[in-house]
Enzyme design. Structure first.
Site, PDB file in Angstrom:
ATOM      1  N   LYS A 185       3.617 -32.049 -44.046  1.00 51.25           N
ATOM      2  CA  LYS A 185       3.967 -33.266 -43.301  1.00 51.25           C
ATOM      3  C   LYS A 185       2.794 -33.641 -42.430  1.00 51.25           C
ATOM      4  CE  LYS A 185       7.485 -36.074 -42.593  1.00 51.25           C
ATOM      5  NZ  LYS A 185       8.612 -36.410 -43.472  1.00 51.25           N
ATOM      6  N   GLY A 238       5.308 -41.884 -47.257  1.00 56.00           N
ATOM      7  CA  GLY A 238       5.763 -42.551 -46.036  1.00 56.00           C
ATOM      8  C   GLY A 238       6.801 -41.745 -45.271  1.00 56.00           C
ATOM      9  N   ASP A 239       7.044 -42.174 -44.062  1.00 57.78           N
ATOM     10  CA  ASP A 239       8.123 -41.679 -43.206  1.00 57.78           C
ATOM     11  C   ASP A 239       8.257 -42.757 -42.123  1.00 57.78           C
ATOM     12  OD1 ASP A 239       9.794 -39.027 -42.712  1.00 57.78           O
ATOM     13  OD2 ASP A 239       9.135 -39.650 -40.741  1.00 57.78           O
ATOM     14  N   SER A 244       9.439 -39.317 -55.226  1.00 59.45           N
ATOM     15  CA  SER A 244       7.987 -39.171 -55.108  1.00 59.45           C
ATOM     16  C   SER A 244       7.481 -38.218 -56.186  1.00 59.45           C
ATOM     17  CB  SER A 244       7.607 -38.601 -53.735  1.00 59.45           C
ATOM     18  OG  SER A 244       7.627 -39.608 -52.755  1.00 59.45           O
TER      19      SER A 244
HETATM   20  P1  NDP Z   1      11.492 -46.509 -40.747  1.00 57.57           P
HETATM   21  O1  NDP Z   1      10.283 -46.544 -39.922  1.00 57.57           O
HETATM   22  O2  NDP Z   1      11.578 -47.391 -41.942  1.00 57.57           O
HETATM   23  O3  NDP Z   1      12.778 -46.805 -39.866  1.00 57.57           O
HETATM   24  C1  NDP Z   1      13.112 -46.001 -38.784  1.00 57.57           C
HETATM   25  C2  NDP Z   1      14.352 -46.542 -38.121  1.00 57.57           C
HETATM   26  O4  NDP Z   1      14.808 -45.599 -37.153  1.00 57.57           O
HETATM   27  C3  NDP Z   1      14.104 -47.827 -37.369  1.00 57.57           C
HETATM   28  O5  NDP Z   1      15.276 -48.584 -37.353  1.00 57.57           O
HETATM   29  C4  NDP Z   1      13.737 -47.326 -35.991  1.00 57.57           C
HETATM   30  O6  NDP Z   1      13.956 -48.269 -34.951  1.00 57.57           O
HETATM   31  C5  NDP Z   1      14.680 -46.150 -35.834  1.00 57.57           C
HETATM   32  N1  NDP Z   1      14.087 -45.147 -34.943  1.00 57.57           N
HETATM   33  C6  NDP Z   1      12.918 -44.500 -35.129  1.00 57.57           C
HETATM   34  N2  NDP Z   1      12.659 -43.670 -34.103  1.00 57.57           N
HETATM   35  C7  NDP Z   1      13.675 -43.821 -33.263  1.00 57.57           C
HETATM   36  C8  NDP Z   1      13.987 -43.233 -32.004  1.00 57.57           C
HETATM   37  N3  NDP Z   1      13.179 -42.336 -31.430  1.00 57.57           N
HETATM   38  N4  NDP Z   1      15.147 -43.615 -31.415  1.00 57.57           N
HETATM   39  C9  NDP Z   1      15.963 -44.535 -32.003  1.00 57.57           C
HETATM   40  N5  NDP Z   1      15.714 -45.120 -33.185  1.00 57.57           N
HETATM   41  C10 NDP Z   1      14.598 -44.764 -33.792  1.00 57.57           C
HETATM   42  O7  NDP Z   1      11.690 -44.975 -41.179  1.00 57.57           O
HETATM   43  P2  NDP Z   1      12.557 -44.364 -42.354  1.00 57.57           P
HETATM   44  O8  NDP Z   1      13.761 -45.180 -42.616  1.00 57.57           O
HETATM   45  O9  NDP Z   1      11.637 -44.070 -43.473  1.00 57.57           O
HETATM   46  O10 NDP Z   1      12.970 -42.955 -41.736  1.00 57.57           O
HETATM   47  C11 NDP Z   1      14.193 -42.752 -41.028  1.00 57.57           C
HETATM   48  C12 NDP Z   1      14.532 -41.278 -41.038  1.00 57.57           C
HETATM   49  O11 NDP Z   1      14.676 -40.823 -42.381  1.00 57.57           O
HETATM   50  C13 NDP Z   1      13.481 -40.365 -40.412  1.00 57.57           C
HETATM   51  O12 NDP Z   1      14.126 -39.274 -39.815  1.00 57.57           O
HETATM   52  C14 NDP Z   1      12.691 -39.879 -41.620  1.00 57.57           C
HETATM   53  O13 NDP Z   1      12.050 -38.656 -41.358  1.00 57.57           O
HETATM   54  C15 NDP Z   1      13.815 -39.723 -42.621  1.00 57.57           C
HETATM   55  N6  NDP Z   1      13.430 -39.704 -44.027  1.00 57.57           N
HETATM   56  C16 NDP Z   1      12.711 -40.708 -44.597  1.00 57.57           C
HETATM   57  C17 NDP Z   1      12.407 -40.687 -45.937  1.00 57.57           C
HETATM   58  C18 NDP Z   1      11.699 -41.801 -46.612  1.00 57.57           C
HETATM   59  O14 NDP Z   1      11.568 -41.737 -47.849  1.00 57.57           O
HETATM   60  N7  NDP Z   1      11.268 -42.852 -45.934  1.00 57.57           N
HETATM   61  C19 NDP Z   1      12.798 -39.543 -46.781  1.00 57.57           C
HETATM   62  C20 NDP Z   1      13.621 -38.556 -46.105  1.00 57.57           C
HETATM   63  C21 NDP Z   1      13.884 -38.656 -44.785  1.00 57.57           C
HETATM   64  P3  NDP Z   1      12.720 -49.106 -34.366  1.00 57.57           P
HETATM   65  O15 NDP Z   1      12.352 -50.087 -35.441  1.00 57.57           O
HETATM   66  O16 NDP Z   1      13.236 -49.725 -33.129  1.00 57.57           O
HETATM   67  O17 NDP Z   1      11.628 -48.106 -34.105  1.00 57.57           O
HETATM   68  O1  2IT Z   2      11.129 -36.586 -45.164  1.00 61.13           O
HETATM   69  C1  2IT Z   2      10.831 -36.870 -46.351  1.00 61.13           C
HETATM   70  O2  2IT Z   2      11.293 -36.227 -47.290  1.00 61.13           O
HETATM   71  C2  2IT Z   2       9.950 -38.027 -46.594  1.00 61.13           C
HETATM   72  N1  2IT Z   2       9.563 -38.687 -45.630  1.00 61.13           N
HETATM   73  C3  2IT Z   2       9.511 -38.363 -47.981  1.00 61.13           C
HETATM   74  C4  2IT Z   2       8.372 -37.492 -48.408  1.00 61.13           C
HETATM   75  C5  2IT Z   2       7.736 -37.853 -49.728  1.00 61.13           C
HETATM   76  O3  2IT Z   2       6.747 -37.175 -50.049  1.00 61.13           O
HETATM   77  O4  2IT Z   2       8.191 -38.760 -50.416  1.00 61.13           O
END
Ligand code: NDP
Ligand code: 2IT
Length: 451
Positions: free
Chosen positions: A133, A172-173, A384
């Site tokens: 990560k 991404g994340d 991925s």
């Molecule tokens: P995005 O950046 O697309 O969206 C994040 C969302 O969560 C936004 O609505 C954001 O609000 C909110 N958020 C972020 N930080 C905070 C915080 N500290 N307090 C309150 N709200 C918060 O990210 P993702 O959708 O990709 O990721 C969301 C979660 O899913 C994370 O935990 C990530 O690790 C997990 N994840 C993502 C994957 C992926 O493929 N993208 C895969 C597996 C897990 P705001 O816009 O106001 O910041």
């Molecule tokens: O938390 C997660 O699994 C991710 N943000 C996706 C990682 C990836 O390599 O697609």
């Protein structure tokens, strides 16, 4: 904070004690490790090789941590500096694989907790991917496209020497989506003079996979659907809360709605919206993906909806199903108790580690369904992995083909977690099952590969 401690095994306790002494300032990392080690107690007791070869002591220590300076020039000509990270945690079963997070809250503890969880998650997918990560404390919010590009280029200028399609493949994340991946891919290609699948989540015109954008949210719902069905339930007619409004939340909403659920509340870091008629994911897509705006502007599209400032109150809205899809520790014990008191039947985690140990203890005490992140959100990284396969064979598969594989993988993960839990005497405990099933494959590979 670590309130659920019930571990008694002396070997596991000694590994944890030494880890706490060395990383006392890394609470999120220690939280993630403790949660896994507790589940591994029966596994370590059943097979002495894990202690003999000190597999636990080795698995909690990253193989490599890279921390670096990221200087960039903002639109006013001022020189800014951020900190970059890549934690290459474990490569026993494949190249390091895991996302990059750009958010002001990023620090070494956060990246290490995410990298640690990624080892087990990637193992559960059944695909050959190790755990890693990375990220930065850079905040893309409010920055121009030019600033984001210059930051991403600077970030990749250093990161490129540590990664590669057979070494480490970031994605991404939070704060890293299609725009950021594109800028980073462009910089990697420029410096290395190589067109390879070094990142996933790429655009479709340059090697991305169909359905990767939807994969985490869709995968979460496939997993939840499998768990609900196994317990005589379904999404049909259920009130659902999906926190967050980013990549995971948007497509969790789409799939859960397709499966018959009604998403009544969503949030961002400023507040949450409630729409009793069900939130249309396309409106959130428009607000977040196109306009990069705040969720409160939902009221401009649906004036009958309600907006509440502050995001934590979202869990006090009555619902049948909760899907936290924002960030770590977003459901504490009191939010968990509010969900339970309102009749919630299950919490399915889309975000990484969104439930505190106290919240998990509350779910367990109430006997509601619980899907732990490293199993239920594995659909993103699984897809991925499918993107990597397509890049390797220089072919691209159709949306339906990828989506069908994703669904099969998520159902397989649920079955593997349920089977592992039952085998170790914890039938129905999908949290323990996920930790155990994820661990066994990595530990076996480590045993075969020597010290
Ligand atoms: P995005 O950046 O697309 O969206 C994040 C969302 O969560 C936004 O609505 C954001 O609000 C909110 N958020 C972020 N930080 C905070 C915080 N500290 N307090 C309150 N709200 C918060 O990210 P993702 O959708 O990709 O990721 C969301 C979660 O899913 C994370 O935990 C990530 O690790 C997990 N994840 C993502 C994957 C992926 O493929 N993208 C895969 C597996 C897990 P705001 O816009 O106001 O910041
Ligand atoms: O938390 C997660 O699994 C991710 N943000 C996706 C990682 C990836 O390599 O697609």
């Amino acid at each position: 904070m670590l309130t659920t401690m019930s571990m008694k095994n002396p070997y596991l306790l000694s590994v944890l004690d030494s880890l706490k002494a060395k990383n006392a300032h890394e609470p999120e990392f220690l939280q993630a490790v403790e949660e896994v080690l507790e589940s591994l107690e029966p596994v370590v007791e059943a097979d002495p090789r894990y202690e003999q070869h000190n597999i636990i002591g080795r698995i909690v220590e990253p193989e490599r941590v890279v921390m670096f300076r990221v200087p960039w020039v903002d639109d006013t000509g001022k020189v800014q500096v951020n900190r970059g990270y890549r934690v290459q945690f474990n490569s026993a079963i494949g190249p390091y694989k895991g996302g990059l997070r750009f958010h002001p809250s990023v620090n070494l503890s956060v990246i290490k907790f995410l990298g640690f969880e990624q080892i087990f998650k990637n193992s559960l997918t059944t695909l050959p991917m190790g755990g890693g990560k990375g990220g930065s404390d850079f905040d893309p919010k409010g920055k121009s496209d030019g600033e984001v590009m210059r930051f991403c280029q600077s970030f990749m200028t250093e990161l490129q020497r540590h990664i590669g399609p057979d070494t480490d493949v970031p994605a991404g994340d939070i704060g890293v989506g299609a725009r950021e991946i594109g800028f980073m891919f462009g910089q990697y290609k420029k410096i290395r003079n190589e067109f390879t699948g070094v990142l996933t989540g790429k655009g479709l015109s340059y090697g991305g996979s169909l359905a990767r954008t939807q994969a985490t949210g869709f995968g979460l719902c496939y997993f939840a659907d499998a768990q609900l069905r196994d317990n005589g339930q379904s999404f049909a007619g259920k009130r659902v809360i999906v926190s967050g409004s980013g990549n995971v939340a948007i497509y969790a909403n789409q799939k859960c709605t397709q499966l018959g659920g009604r998403v009544v509340a969503m949030s961002d870091s400023n507040g949450y919206i409630v729409d009793e008629n069900g939130i249309d994911y396309k409106v959130i897509q428009e607000i977040k993906e196109v306009k990069r705006d705040r969720i409160k502007t939902y009221l401009n599209y649906v004036p009958s909806a309600k907006y509440v400032e502050g995001c934590s109150g979202i869990w006090t809205i009555p619902c049948d199903i909760a899907m936290p899809c924002a960030t770590q520790n977003e459901i504490g014990e009191s939010s968990a108790n509010a969900l339970i008191a309102n009749g919630c039947i299950g919490v399915f985690e889309g975000a990484n580690m969104p439930s505190t140990p106290g919240a998990i203890a509350a779910y367990q005490a109430a006997g509601i369904l619980f899907a732990p992140a490293k199993a239920s959100n594995a659909g993103g990284v699984a897809t991925s992995g499918l993107e990597m396969s397509q890049n390797s064979e220089r072919l691209s598969w159709s949306f339906d083909e990828v989506d069908a594989k994703l669904k099969g993988i998520m159902e397989g993960i649920y079955a593997a977690c349920a089977a592992a839990a039952e085998k170790y005497g914890m039938k129905g405990n999908i949290q323990a099952g996920a930790n155990i099933a994820g661990f066994l494959k990595v530990a076996d590979a480590m045993l075969w590969q020597g010290i």
